[in-house]
Design a protein around this motif. Structure first.
Motif, PDB file in Angstrom:
ATOM      1  N   LEU A  38       0.803  -1.221   0.000  1.00 13.57           N
ATOM      2  CA  LEU A  38       0.000   0.000   0.000  1.00 13.57           C
ATOM      3  C   LEU A  38       0.836   1.272   0.000  1.00 13.57           C
ATOM      4  N   ASP A  39       2.012   1.213   0.621  1.00 19.81           N
ATOM      5  CA  ASP A  39       2.854   2.403   0.741  1.00 19.81           C
ATOM      6  C   ASP A  39       3.967   2.464  -0.302  1.00 19.81           C
ATOM      7  N   ASP A  40       3.964   1.552  -1.240  1.00 19.56           N
ATOM      8  CA  ASP A  40       4.985   1.528  -2.290  1.00 19.56           C
ATOM      9  C   ASP A  40       4.965   2.866  -3.039  1.00 19.56           C
ATOM     10  N   PRO A  41       6.066   3.601  -3.037  1.00 24.19           N
ATOM     11  CA  PRO A  41       6.077   4.909  -3.703  1.00 24.19           C
ATOM     12  C   PRO A  41       5.869   4.815  -5.213  1.00 24.19           C
ATOM     13  N   GLY A  42       6.058   3.658  -5.798  1.00 23.87           N
ATOM     14  CA  GLY A  42       5.856   3.495  -7.237  1.00 23.87           C
ATOM     15  C   GLY A  42       4.451   3.062  -7.616  1.00 23.87           C
ATOM     16  N   MET A  43       3.580   2.858  -6.606  1.00 21.69           N
ATOM     17  CA  MET A  43       2.250   2.321  -6.915  1.00 21.69           C
ATOM     18  C   MET A  43       1.434   3.259  -7.803  1.00 21.69           C
ATOM     19  N   LEU A  44       1.462   4.551  -7.544  1.00 20.73           N
ATOM     20  CA  LEU A  44       0.660   5.473  -8.358  1.00 20.73           C
ATOM     21  C   LEU A  44       1.107   5.451  -9.812  1.00 20.73           C
ATOM     22  N   GLU A  45       2.400   5.479 -10.050  1.00 17.85           N
ATOM     23  CA  GLU A  45       2.897   5.442 -11.432  1.00 17.85           C
ATOM     24  C   GLU A  45       2.554   4.107 -12.092  1.00 17.85           C
ATOM     25  N   MET A  46       2.641   3.015 -11.344  1.00 22.32           N
ATOM     26  CA  MET A  46       2.284   1.704 -11.886  1.00 22.32           C
ATOM     27  C   MET A  46       0.798   1.683 -12.291  1.00 22.32           C
ATOM     28  N   ARG A  47      -0.074   2.225 -11.465  1.00 21.89           N
ATOM     29  CA  ARG A  47      -1.506   2.272 -11.772  1.00 21.89           C
ATOM     30  C   ARG A  47      -1.787   3.230 -12.936  1.00 21.89           C
ATOM     31  N   ARG A  48      -1.048   4.321 -13.018  1.00 25.27           N
ATOM     32  CA  ARG A  48      -1.201   5.266 -14.134  1.00 25.27           C
ATOM     33  C   ARG A  48      -0.893   4.560 -15.464  1.00 25.27           C
ATOM     34  N   ARG A  49       0.206   3.822 -15.485  1.00 24.10           N
ATOM     35  CA  ARG A  49       0.569   3.074 -16.703  1.00 24.10           C
ATOM     36  C   ARG A  49      -0.478   2.009 -17.007  1.00 24.10           C
ATOM     37  N   PHE A  50      -0.944   1.318 -15.964  1.00 20.38           N
ATOM     38  CA  PHE A  50      -1.972   0.284 -16.141  1.00 20.38           C
ATOM     39  C   PHE A  50      -3.211   0.876 -16.819  1.00 20.38           C
ATOM     40  N   TRP A  51      -3.735   1.979 -16.270  1.00 25.26           N
ATOM     41  CA  TRP A  51      -4.961   2.558 -16.825  1.00 25.26           C
ATOM     42  C   TRP A  51      -4.747   3.135 -18.211  1.00 25.26           C
ATOM     43  N   ALA A  52      -3.601   3.735 -18.479  1.00 25.82           N
ATOM     44  CA  ALA A  52      -3.322   4.248 -19.827  1.00 25.82           C
ATOM     45  C   ALA A  52      -3.323   3.098 -20.829  1.00 25.82           C
ATOM     46  N   THR A  53      -2.754   1.961 -20.448  1.00 28.73           N
ATOM     47  CA  THR A  53      -2.715   0.787 -21.325  1.00 28.73           C
ATOM     48  C   THR A  53      -4.119   0.229 -21.545  1.00 28.73           C
ATOM     49  N   VAL A  54      -4.877   0.058 -20.465  1.00 32.85           N
ATOM     50  CA  VAL A  54      -6.238  -0.482 -20.574  1.00 32.85           C
ATOM     51  C   VAL A  54      -7.109   0.412 -21.453  1.00 32.85           C
ATOM     52  N   LEU A  55      -7.047   1.703 -21.232  1.00 36.06           N
ATOM     53  CA  LEU A  55      -7.923   2.621 -21.972  1.00 36.06           C
ATOM     54  C   LEU A  55      -7.542   2.750 -23.441  1.00 36.06           C
ATOM     55  N   ALA A  56      -6.334   2.342 -23.795  1.00 35.09           N
ATOM     56  CA  ALA A  56      -5.906   2.355 -25.192  1.00 35.09           C
ATOM     57  C   ALA A  56      -6.184   1.022 -25.889  1.00 35.09           C
ATOM     58  N   ASP A  57      -6.625   0.026 -25.128  1.00 32.50           N
ATOM     59  CA  ASP A  57      -6.822  -1.332 -25.657  1.00 32.50           C
ATOM     60  C   ASP A  57      -8.281  -1.515 -26.082  1.00 32.50           C
ATOM     61  N   PRO A  58      -8.535  -1.735 -27.365  1.00 30.63           N
ATOM     62  CA  PRO A  58      -9.922  -1.871 -27.829  1.00 30.63           C
ATOM     63  C   PRO A  58     -10.663  -3.057 -27.220  1.00 30.63           C
ATOM     64  N   ARG A  59      -9.959  -4.041 -26.659  1.00 23.08           N
ATOM     65  CA  ARG A  59     -10.625  -5.182 -26.019  1.00 23.08           C
ATOM     66  C   ARG A  59     -11.429  -4.757 -24.791  1.00 23.08           C
ATOM     67  N   PHE A  60     -11.075  -3.622 -24.204  1.00 17.12           N
ATOM     68  CA  PHE A  60     -11.764  -3.166 -22.995  1.00 17.12           C
ATOM     69  C   PHE A  60     -12.767  -2.050 -23.268  1.00 17.12           C
ATOM     70  N   GLU A  61     -12.970  -1.729 -24.530  1.00 18.85           N
ATOM     71  CA  GLU A  61     -13.961  -0.715 -24.869  1.00 18.85           C
ATOM     72  C   GLU A  61     -15.343  -1.211 -24.446  1.00 18.85           C
ATOM     73  N   GLY A  62     -16.060  -0.377 -23.721  1.00 17.75           N
ATOM     74  CA  GLY A  62     -17.389  -0.748 -23.255  1.00 17.75           C
ATOM     75  C   GLY A  62     -17.398  -1.510 -21.944  1.00 17.75           C
ATOM     76  N   THR A  63     -16.218  -1.833 -21.413  1.00 17.33           N
ATOM     77  CA  THR A  63     -16.173  -2.560 -20.142  1.00 17.33           C
ATOM     78  C   THR A  63     -15.318  -1.823 -19.111  1.00 17.33           C
TER      79      THR A  63
END
Length: 176
Positions: A38-63
């Motif tokens: 929970l306190d990992d200083p890199g967690m926010l950047e890791m989640r930012r990259r995760f969401w940028a990747t998901v939102l660019a992936d057409p497989r997750f459009e609509g979900t």
């Protein structure tokens, strides 16, 4: 809640979604998940990259959806095919987090309905103990099926919902 809505997530939401993801984990899982995670200083950047990747992936459009209140993202949700989708046709809820101050507002159910089709069976994993989340999912038609796993030191229970399961729950609207 005035100005509250659930809508499809957009690529420009990745930053705010990462903040909700991290903040809600810290609010919900302190004492359940190891502090080092929970306190990992890199967690926010890791989640930012995760969401940028998901939102660019057409497989997750609509979900992928967000809950907003007065223009501020306060909740996030993500679904997709279950790992066994070829066999069972099920969708899996991978993420549903709402900032603590918005629990009980109806936005959580709005997020769930936005990313899961009631006409398709669904599965999810929920932390145990997390009685509030487990009750929320039971109310939405999910039941524990006895499967368990441990990830990052957190015990999780699998819950499933048959096709049409949400519409059979009293007061729960279907998506049809």
């Amino acid at each position: 809640m005035t100005g509250a809505q659930v809508r499809a997530a957009r690529s420009e939401d990745a930053e705010a979604m990462a903040h909700v993801h991290v903040d809600s984990w810290r609010e919900t899982y302190r004492g359940v998940m190891p502090d080092r995670v929970l306190d990992d200083p890199g967690m926010l950047e890791m989640r930012r990259r995760f969401w940028a990747t998901v939102l660019a992936d057409p497989r997750f459009e609509g979900t992928t959806a967000v809950a907003e209140e007065n223009g501020r993202i306060v909740g996030i949700a993500l679904a997709g095919p279950s790992p066994n989708a070829e066999e069972d046709g099920a969708a899996q809820l991978y993420v549903l987090y709402l900032l603590h101050g918005h629990h009980g507002s109806g936005l959580g159910r709005g997020l769930l309905d936005a990313v899961l089709d009631d006409e398709r069976p669904a599965t999810l994993w929920v932390a145990d103990p997390n009685p509030r989340a487990q009750a929320f999912y039971r109310k939405a038609g999910f039941t524990a099926d006895g499967e368990e796993k441990v990830e990052d030191g957190v015990r999780e229970l699998r819950m499933i919902r048959p096709a049409g399961g949400a519409s059979r729950v009293s007061g729960a609207p279907g998506r049809g």
